[in-house]
Design an enzyme around this catalytic site. Structure first.
Site, mmCIF file in Angstrom:
data_model
loop_
_atom_site.group_PDB
_atom_site.id
_atom_site.type_symbol
_atom_site.label_atom_id
_atom_site.label_comp_id
_atom_site.label_asym_id
_atom_site.label_seq_id
_atom_site.Cartn_x
_atom_site.Cartn_y
_atom_site.Cartn_z
ATOM 1 N N CYS A 2 0.822 -1.208 0.000
ATOM 2 C CA CYS A 2 0.000 0.000 0.000
ATOM 3 C C CYS A 2 0.855 1.257 0.000
ATOM 4 O O CYS A 2 1.926 1.294 0.602
ATOM 5 C CB CYS A 2 -0.876 0.035 1.238
ATOM 6 N N ARG A 27 4.886 0.402 -6.042
ATOM 7 C CA ARG A 27 4.874 -0.412 -4.831
ATOM 8 C C ARG A 27 3.924 -1.608 -4.964
ATOM 9 O O ARG A 27 4.041 -2.569 -4.221
ATOM 10 C CB ARG A 27 4.445 0.444 -3.629
ATOM 11 N N TRP A 74 -2.982 -2.594 -1.591
ATOM 12 C CA TRP A 74 -2.596 -3.955 -1.995
ATOM 13 C C TRP A 74 -3.343 -4.869 -1.046
ATOM 14 O O TRP A 74 -3.047 -4.915 0.147
ATOM 15 C CB TRP A 74 -1.083 -4.106 -1.857
ATOM 16 N N ASN A 100 -1.567 1.718 5.950
ATOM 17 C CA ASN A 100 -0.681 0.687 5.411
ATOM 18 C C ASN A 100 -0.272 -0.185 6.585
ATOM 19 O O ASN A 100 0.067 0.344 7.644
ATOM 20 C CB ASN A 100 0.538 1.367 4.768
ATOM 21 N N GLY A 101 -0.304 -1.502 6.433
ATOM 22 C CA GLY A 101 0.062 -2.397 7.530
ATOM 23 C C GLY A 101 -1.083 -3.337 7.835
ATOM 24 O O GLY A 101 -2.003 -3.490 7.022
ATOM 25 N N GLU A 483 20.010 -15.358 -8.307
ATOM 26 C CA GLU A 483 19.474 -14.030 -8.608
ATOM 27 C C GLU A 483 18.997 -13.936 -10.059
ATOM 28 O O GLU A 483 17.938 -13.375 -10.345
ATOM 29 C CB GLU A 483 20.537 -12.962 -8.298
ATOM 30 N N LYS A 487 15.150 -13.025 -11.243
ATOM 31 C CA LYS A 487 14.848 -11.897 -12.141
ATOM 32 C C LYS A 487 13.941 -12.362 -13.271
ATOM 33 O O LYS A 487 12.965 -11.704 -13.611
ATOM 34 C CB LYS A 487 16.126 -11.355 -12.757
ATOM 35 N N GLU A 490 10.231 -13.424 -11.947
ATOM 36 C CA GLU A 490 9.340 -12.398 -11.390
ATOM 37 C C GLU A 490 8.794 -11.440 -12.440
ATOM 38 O O GLU A 490 7.703 -10.922 -12.282
ATOM 39 C CB GLU A 490 9.985 -11.643 -10.224
ATOM 40 N N HIS A 506 21.259 -35.209 -9.293
ATOM 41 C CA HIS A 506 20.610 -35.880 -8.162
ATOM 42 C C HIS A 506 19.086 -35.753 -8.255
ATOM 43 O O HIS A 506 18.397 -35.873 -7.241
ATOM 44 C CB HIS A 506 21.151 -35.332 -6.841
ATOM 45 N N LYS A 606 6.766 -3.718 -4.295
ATOM 46 C CA LYS A 606 8.173 -3.327 -4.163
ATOM 47 C C LYS A 606 8.653 -3.487 -2.739
ATOM 48 O O LYS A 606 9.755 -3.938 -2.479
ATOM 49 C CB LYS A 606 8.347 -1.882 -4.627
HETATM 50 C C1 AGP Z 1 13.625 -8.291 -6.129
HETATM 51 O O1 AGP Z 1 13.649 -8.257 -7.498
HETATM 52 C C2 AGP Z 1 12.360 -8.580 -5.517
HETATM 53 N N1 AGP Z 1 11.367 -7.718 -5.974
HETATM 54 C C3 AGP Z 1 12.308 -8.943 -4.047
HETATM 55 O O2 AGP Z 1 12.825 -10.231 -3.979
HETATM 56 C C4 AGP Z 1 13.023 -8.065 -2.993
HETATM 57 O O3 AGP Z 1 14.399 -8.132 -3.164
HETATM 58 C C5 AGP Z 1 12.614 -8.540 -1.590
HETATM 59 O O4 AGP Z 1 11.237 -8.373 -1.432
HETATM 60 C C6 AGP Z 1 13.368 -7.850 -0.490
HETATM 61 O O5 AGP Z 1 13.115 -6.482 -0.463
HETATM 62 P P1 AGP Z 1 14.023 -5.507 0.377
HETATM 63 O O6 AGP Z 1 15.405 -5.592 -0.203
HETATM 64 O O7 AGP Z 1 13.408 -4.161 0.224
HETATM 65 O O8 AGP Z 1 14.009 -5.999 1.794
#
Ligand code: AGP
Length: 611
Positions: A2, A27, A74, A100-101, A483, A487, A490, A506, A606
């Site tokens: 949010c 976000r 959200w 938010n929360g 990583e 990428k 997502e 395995h 985000k």
């Molecule tokens: C990264 O591409 C992601 N969107 C996600 O994994 C992100 O890194 C994770 O939510 C952690 O966020 P932060 O670094 O703000 O704690």
């Protein structure tokens, strides 16, 4: 998650609120709304779906007034709908709030308020706060809000307006982000700094349970005990352009291209480039402490966790210190064994991730020395560790998929590894200088890599329809594979998996069939022959193999690869910082070819401020 905005001043509030919500769009959200104050009454508009829906409605019937609050929601409690969208009001419509929360005791509060005749119109946890404020109303919103907060359990960033005080906007927070933007004739609030940059760079941070009272001509802050405290504004050096697309098709692409500059800025923050030595006291651990350490635990989520995995390889290699890396949501509930003598590091781009914050608090409770690495000055996680906060200098990262934050997190992990190693006497001054000198060359090498984009886009246009993709590597290359795979999945929604190359046979190799795309990472000379054997294993089962390798290993790949992307040679510990760049671009172009919403992937936010 949010997003909250608020404005009080002398200009029409609606366009300012909508502009702020635009800047918080990244976000993640599924409905949006605003409320303004006009002639002592609250005007409200909210719509399910994208901000465009709300804007379309406001075009035909704009909301008047020079003060207001806005929200992108959200969904957590209740589906995305007009009714569940914020702002929420009390029954008379005299109090409007955005939140938010998560209010954890919302069910109990709802039942209590219903016995007093409150009728709820939404399924949200938030609506209880609006009714509670009305229920406890004592003629003054400051004291009413303070008494209400005492009854709330959970996390919140809240902004409140009420008809009885038409010239005042209130806000407060606990474990959820909210910042105040100060200026001479108008005041602003937002969930994060980029939404304020068009108006001011003077930012006031709120501690947990503090309440801020905003009027057009100034802000007053009361601490958690109700005592007025002086303002402590910080000046942020991010500018508006840093939070705009600047001609790129997407924020993600812009942020990938900003990586050389982000690497450079972070490097010069920690390293004196004249003497090529780490600046004293920038890494908050003394030589005495470093020598006495028995372990380091790194905790983070998602991409930040992957930066932690790179850190583990580097720190164990250079500083000979055992390192455990864990995802925050697991760490916090697994009754971790930590105590004095252990070092704990939380990594978080936003500095607001709920699980990472909770893990950090748990580590502190257990007596570990705590540190944090974040990209956002004054974020909750940074404040939790006081002077032991380390910063990446990536500038605002808007795309949900993290790129420049990751690369700078990895860079700081390497700097920390060098620092710990020097302090523990496990590397010489010359070895440290050689590593720092190699690090200093990375921005130029990264810049050169970015010129390869055409080839990567063409490759993506051939492979974008794959149903699944594998990333394999050993050692640092495995950390990198984690990583690269995240990428891709997502933003392109392609099922992808990262595997330690030696572990494939395995079980997972059963999934390799003719045409399966396997991206093999080959930047570690010590392990190259081992990984090449694993590449041959998938190749002989029909896989199409893309190899991302260091220039010096290029020759070895010719017989096994369908496509090779070399990256410049550097110290093997630093190679993730270069090899990740073509892999980020691959994910980006695959997603673009599939027509995906690159900057705002489905279901993602985000900043994940709920657990
Ligand atoms: C990264 O591409 C992601 N969107 C996600 O994994 C992100 O890194 C994770 O939510 C952690 O966020 P932060 O670094 O703000 O704690």
């Amino acid at each position: 998650m949010c997003g909250i905005v608020g404005y009080i001043g002398h200009d029409p509030a609606q366009p300012i609120l909508l502009d702020g919500l635009d800047r918080l769009e990244y976000r993640g959200y599924d409905s949006a709304g605003i409320a303004t104050m006009h002639r002592g009454g609250i005007c409200l508009a909210k719509e399910k779906g994208r901000l465009a829906n709300l804007k379309a409605r406001l075009r035909s019937s704009p909301l008047p007034g020079c003060m207001g609050i806005g929200h992108t929601r959200w969904a957590t409690h209740g589906e995305p709908s007009d009714l569940n969208a914020h702002p929420h009001t009390d029954m008379k419509g005299d109090i409007a709030i955005v939140h938010n929360g998560i209010i954890e005791n919302h069910a109990r509060l709802r039942a209590m308020l219903q016995t007093h005749g409150c009728v709820f119109v939404s399924e949200t946890d938030t609506e209880v706060v609006a009714h509670l404020l009305n229920h406890l109303w004592d003629g003054n919103m400051l004291s009413t809000l303070q008494r209400s907060l005492a009854m709330l359990e959970g996390s919140y960033a809240l902004a409140v307006i009420c008809a009885a005080e038409p010239d005042t906007l209130y806000c407060t927070r606990k474990d959820s982000p909210l910042v105040i933007g100060l200026s001479n004739h108008a005041q602003y609030i937002a969930s994060d700094i980029p939404a304020l940059l068009a108006h001011t760079r003077q930012i006031e941070m709120l501690e947990d349970k503090e309440v801020a009272v905003l009027r057009a001509d100034g802000v007053t802050v009361f601490d958690a005990y109700g005592t007025r405290r002086p303002l402590r504004p910080a000046t942020v050096d991010w500018d508006v352009e840093a939070a705009e697309k600047g001609g790129y098709a997407h924020f993600m692409l812009k942020e990938i291209h900003e990586q050389p500059a982000a690497l450079q800025k972070t490097f010069s923050t920690y390293v004196d480039t004249q003497t090529m030595a780490l600046r004293e006291n920038t890494l908050p651990i003394t030589a005495e402490e470093a020598r006495r350490l028995s372990s380091l635990t790194i905790v983070a989520c998602g991409t930040a966790y992957h930066a932690g995995v790179v850190g583990k390889y580097a720190i164990e290699h250079l500083a000979r210190l055992p390192v455990v890396v864990d995802v925050a949501s697991e760490f916090r509930y697994r009754q971790p064994i930590l105590g004095a003598g252990d070092l704990f590091l939380a990594i978080s781009q936003s500095g607001e991730t709920a699980d990472t914050l909770a893990a950090l608090r748990e580590a502190a409770r257990l007596g570990a020395k705590t540190m944090a690495l974040t990209n956002v000055l004054g974020s909750s996680i940074a404040r939790e560790v006081g002077n032991s906060a380390l910063y990446t200098c990536a500038g605002p990262e808007i795309a949900v998929a993290s790129t420049k934050a990751y690369i700078t997190q990895v860079e700081v992990m390497l700097l920390l590894a060098i620092d710990l190693a020097q302090k523990r006497g496990t590397i010489t001054r010359d070895e440290a200088a050689a590593l720092l000198s190699a690090l200093s060359e990375l921005p130029a090498q990264a810049e050169a890599l970015l010129t390869d984009e055409g080839r990567i886009a063409r490759f993506a246009s051939r492979y974008y329809d794959r149903r699944h993709v594998f990333y394999i590597g050993r050692g640092m290359d495995y950390a990198l594979a984690l990583e690269a795979s995240l990428k891709l999945k997502e933003i392109s929604y392609i099922m992808s998996e990262a595997y330690a190359a030696g572990e494939l046979k395995h079980g997972t190799i059963a999934l390799i069939e003719p045409g399966t795309l396997v991206c093999a990472l080959l930047t570690q000379p010590r392990l190259a022959d081992k990984t090449l054997s694993n590449i041959r294993e998938v190749k002989s089962r029909g896989a199409k193999v893309l190899v991302v390798c260091s220039q010096s290993l290029l020759e070895k790949t010719h017989s096994v690869a369908d496509e090779v992307w070399p990256v410049p040679d550097t110290h093997p510990l630093l190679s993730p910082l270069l090899a990740i760049i073509p892999l980020q671009l691959l994910a980006y172009h695959m997603a673009v070819s599939r027509g995906c919403d690159v900057d705002k992937p489905r279901n993602l936010a985000k900043s994940v401020t709920v657990e």
